[in-house]
Motif scaffolding. Structure first.
Motif, PDB file in Angstrom:
ATOM      1  N   LYS A 175       0.851  -1.371   0.111  1.00 21.19           N
ATOM      2  CA  LYS A 175      -0.111  -0.076  -0.036  1.00 21.19           C
ATOM      3  C   LYS A 175       0.765   1.212   0.047  1.00 21.19           C
ATOM      4  N   ARG A 176       2.146   1.145   0.317  1.00 19.22           N
ATOM      5  CA  ARG A 176       3.022   2.151   0.594  1.00 19.22           C
ATOM      6  C   ARG A 176       2.542   3.244   1.415  1.00 19.22           C
ATOM      7  N   THR A 177       2.397   2.594   2.677  1.00 17.51           N
ATOM      8  CA  THR A 177       1.934   3.025   3.776  1.00 17.51           C
ATOM      9  C   THR A 177       2.699   3.106   4.861  1.00 17.51           C
ATOM     10  N   LEU A 178       2.961   3.973   5.947  1.00 15.92           N
ATOM     11  CA  LEU A 178       3.760   3.839   6.900  1.00 15.92           C
ATOM     12  C   LEU A 178       3.118   3.700   8.149  1.00 15.92           C
ATOM     13  N   ASP A 179       3.116   2.749   9.003  1.00 15.52           N
ATOM     14  CA  ASP A 179       2.411   2.585  10.234  1.00 15.52           C
ATOM     15  C   ASP A 179       3.087   3.406  11.500  1.00 15.52           C
ATOM     16  N   PHE A 180       4.401   3.322  11.575  1.00 13.60           N
ATOM     17  CA  PHE A 180       5.214   4.023  12.580  1.00 13.60           C
ATOM     18  C   PHE A 180       6.798   3.844  12.239  1.00 13.60           C
ATOM     19  N   ILE A 181       7.447   4.808  12.550  1.00 10.51           N
ATOM     20  CA  ILE A 181       9.013   4.664  12.462  1.00 10.51           C
ATOM     21  C   ILE A 181       9.561   5.484  13.746  1.00 10.51           C
ATOM     22  N   ASP A 182      10.435   4.907  14.338  1.00  6.90           N
ATOM     23  CA  ASP A 182      11.322   5.708  15.374  1.00  6.90           C
ATOM     24  C   ASP A 182      12.724   5.435  14.935  1.00  6.90           C
ATOM     25  N   GLY A 226       4.016   8.154  14.233  1.00  4.57           N
ATOM     26  CA  GLY A 226       2.845   7.047  14.294  1.00  4.57           C
ATOM     27  C   GLY A 226       2.542   6.644  15.376  1.00  4.57           C
ATOM     28  N   ARG A 227       3.521   6.070  16.433  1.00  5.85           N
ATOM     29  CA  ARG A 227       3.056   5.137  17.670  1.00  5.85           C
ATOM     30  C   ARG A 227       2.187   6.525  18.590  1.00  5.85           C
ATOM     31  N   ASN A 228       3.046   7.506  19.101  1.00  5.57           N
ATOM     32  CA  ASN A 228       2.331   8.160  20.316  1.00  5.57           C
ATOM     33  C   ASN A 228       2.629   9.542  19.676  1.00  5.57           C
ATOM     34  N   LYS A 229       1.337  10.209  19.415  1.00  5.42           N
ATOM     35  CA  LYS A 229       1.332  11.490  18.609  1.00  5.42           C
ATOM     36  C   LYS A 229       2.216  12.461  19.626  1.00  5.42           C
ATOM     37  N   ALA A 230       1.865  12.260  20.996  1.00  2.30           N
ATOM     38  CA  ALA A 230       2.670  13.096  21.861  1.00  2.30           C
ATOM     39  C   ALA A 230       4.156  13.530  21.525  1.00  2.30           C
ATOM     40  N   LEU A 231       4.712  12.326  20.924  1.00  4.97           N
ATOM     41  CA  LEU A 231       6.198  12.243  20.945  1.00  4.97           C
ATOM     42  C   LEU A 231       6.541  12.584  19.490  1.00  4.97           C
ATOM     43  N   GLN A 232       5.599  12.456  18.634  1.00  4.59           N
ATOM     44  CA  GLN A 232       5.991  12.775  17.015  1.00  4.59           C
ATOM     45  C   GLN A 232       6.801  13.895  16.826  1.00  4.59           C
ATOM     46  N   VAL A 265       5.510  17.102  13.842  1.00  3.18           N
ATOM     47  CA  VAL A 265       5.046  16.091  12.559  1.00  3.18           C
ATOM     48  C   VAL A 265       3.602  15.856  12.605  1.00  3.18           C
ATOM     49  N   ASN A 266       2.844  15.734  11.556  1.00  2.79           N
ATOM     50  CA  ASN A 266       1.456  15.582  11.514  1.00  2.79           C
ATOM     51  C   ASN A 266       1.566  14.408  10.613  1.00  2.79           C
TER      52      ASN A 266
END
Length: 417
Positions: free
Chosen positions: A193-200, A221-227, A248-249
């Motif tokens: 799908k060429r979509t990213l679930d999360f990246i750290d 991706g994982r925690n919006k507060a830490l993006q 980051v949005n």
């Protein structure tokens, strides 16, 4: 004439009916019980069969994996401690190590290959997961591309399409003459799908020829507060961009760095960067700059012997592209009072200006010798596949102007979509 039933006959009829229904219920119960026994027996047989198949093919799977790895990394020591095989769902390999002296050492705690039978028959693997991977490469005084001479990535044989890739706690330690990387990354990316679930992502250092990155962290991706994005320093040659910070949005298919701020050339920049994930990665840049020091620019580009300039500049830059193809570059910058001093010492630059302006070379040499200007404008644009910088200055000694053209260097497909 209506015959009334005696109460006792009614009771007997009711009793017989219930006994009959009870008999029928008992028959159904016995049938259900027999059916359930048959079902449990079949499931048990199937489970035993699958376990038998799993245990019987386990040595074959281990042997096949080792052979394939040795085919790819020849002259390497390969070890795989264990594997679990589920014919219907996938394979899990544990404690893999691929080593070739001090040249490279790859370690992997778990390698999970998940699939569904209908899909794998068509050549599709649902997901490949790497857990606790460590990749160390030391090429010494050789370039990183020479690493490929130690590998055999042949395209022959059956090719499988991996629909999703997951990395958990991957560590990179790469040393070579032209590339040095120290990084730590976890991500979940859908290749289908060429979509990213999360990246750290954390990069302690990245050096590639003149490009240098120090202390980069990106969380999505994982925690919006830490993006967010943070880079302590990123540079090209001697030009350093420091303290890059951005919120980051993210919505799985698009990433927006808004707002993004940084320090460069003793000035400030603010930008909005939008990245769209898909078949091809597309991006847009909208940047505003203020109080950039032109004297530092000449020094950082090592152009002092050819070109000297002082003053403060501000303005905006817009860019748009897909992959390595840049289709739009638009820049408009201004130098306000008190202006500065411009000196062009390079004969070739003067000759190019004389050729394009049709002015005598001797006049231009004198005209660009310690030229004092009060204000000026600089424009950046695409002309075909070339990037053109047009500069115009006003001063007490008159007006000056020139164009600088950068031909497409080949790394980017400038002017192409």
């Amino acid at each position: 004439m209506r015959i009334r039933k005696h109460p006792i006959s009614r009771v007997l009829f009711y009793f017989r009916g219930n006994v009959f229904m009870l008999y029928l219920s008992k028959m159904k119960y016995n049938e259900i019980r027999k059916t359930m026994k048959k079902l449990i027996f079949c499931v048990s047989i199937l489970t035993v069969l699958l376990l038998s198949i799993s245990y019987s093919i386990k040595p074959l799977v281990l042997s096949f994996a080792k052979v394939k790895i040795k085919d790819t990394f020849s002259a390497s020591a390969v070890s795989i401690r264990d594997c679990e095989v589920n014919p219907l769902r996938g394979v899990v390999f544990s404690n893999i190590e691929i080593r070739r002296g001090s040249l490279y050492d790859f370690k992997l705690q778990k390698l999970k290959i998940a699939y569904a039978l209908p899909h794998i028959i068509k050549g599709a693997i649902s997901k490949v997961s790497l857990e606790g991977a460590s990749i160390k490469v030391n090429m010494g005084n050789k370039d990183i591309h020479e690493f490929l001479t130690y590998c055999n990535f042949s395209s022959k044989g059956t090719a499988f399409f991996v629909e999703a890739l997951e990395l958990s706690e991957l560590t990179l330690d790469i040393k070579s003459a032209n590339v040095n990387i120290g990084a730590h990354v976890s991500l979940d990316f859908s290749l289908a799908k060429r979509t990213l679930d999360f990246i750290d992502l954390e990069i302690s250092q990245f050096n590639n020829n003149n490009i240098n990155v120090q202390d980069l962290s990106l969380n999505i991706g994982r925690n919006k507060a830490l993006q967010g994005l943070y880079i302590r320093e990123i540079g090209y040659d001697k030009i350093k961009v420091k303290e890059v910070k951005s919120r980051v949005n993210y919505n799985a298919e698009a990433i927006a760095f808004d707002p993004l701020s940084a320090e460069v050339l003793k000035g400030k920049i603010n930008a909005v960067v939008n990245v769209t994930l898909g078949k091809t990665i597309a991006y847009t840049l909208d940047l505003k700059a203020c109080n950039l020091d032109l004297e530092n620019l000449a020094e950082d580009l090592r152009l002092v012997e050819k070109f000297q300039m002082s003053g403060k500049v501000g303005g905006s830059l817009k860019a748009k592209g897909q992959g390595l193809a840049i289709s739009i570059i638009e820049g408009a910058f201004s130098i306000t009072e008190p202006g500065g001093v411009l000196s062009i010492k390079d004969k070739k630059v003067i000759e190019n200006i004389a050729r394009s302006s049709k002015m005598p070379y001797e006049i231009l040499v004198e005209g660009f010798k310690n030229y004092r200007y009060n204000n000026g404008k600089v424009a950046l644009a695409l002309q075909g596949s070339d990037v053109v910088l047009s500069a115009a200055f006003e001063g007490d000694a008159g007006n000056r102007g020139f164009d600088i053209r950068w031909h497409n260097p080949g790394f980017f497909n400038i002017g192409k979509e």
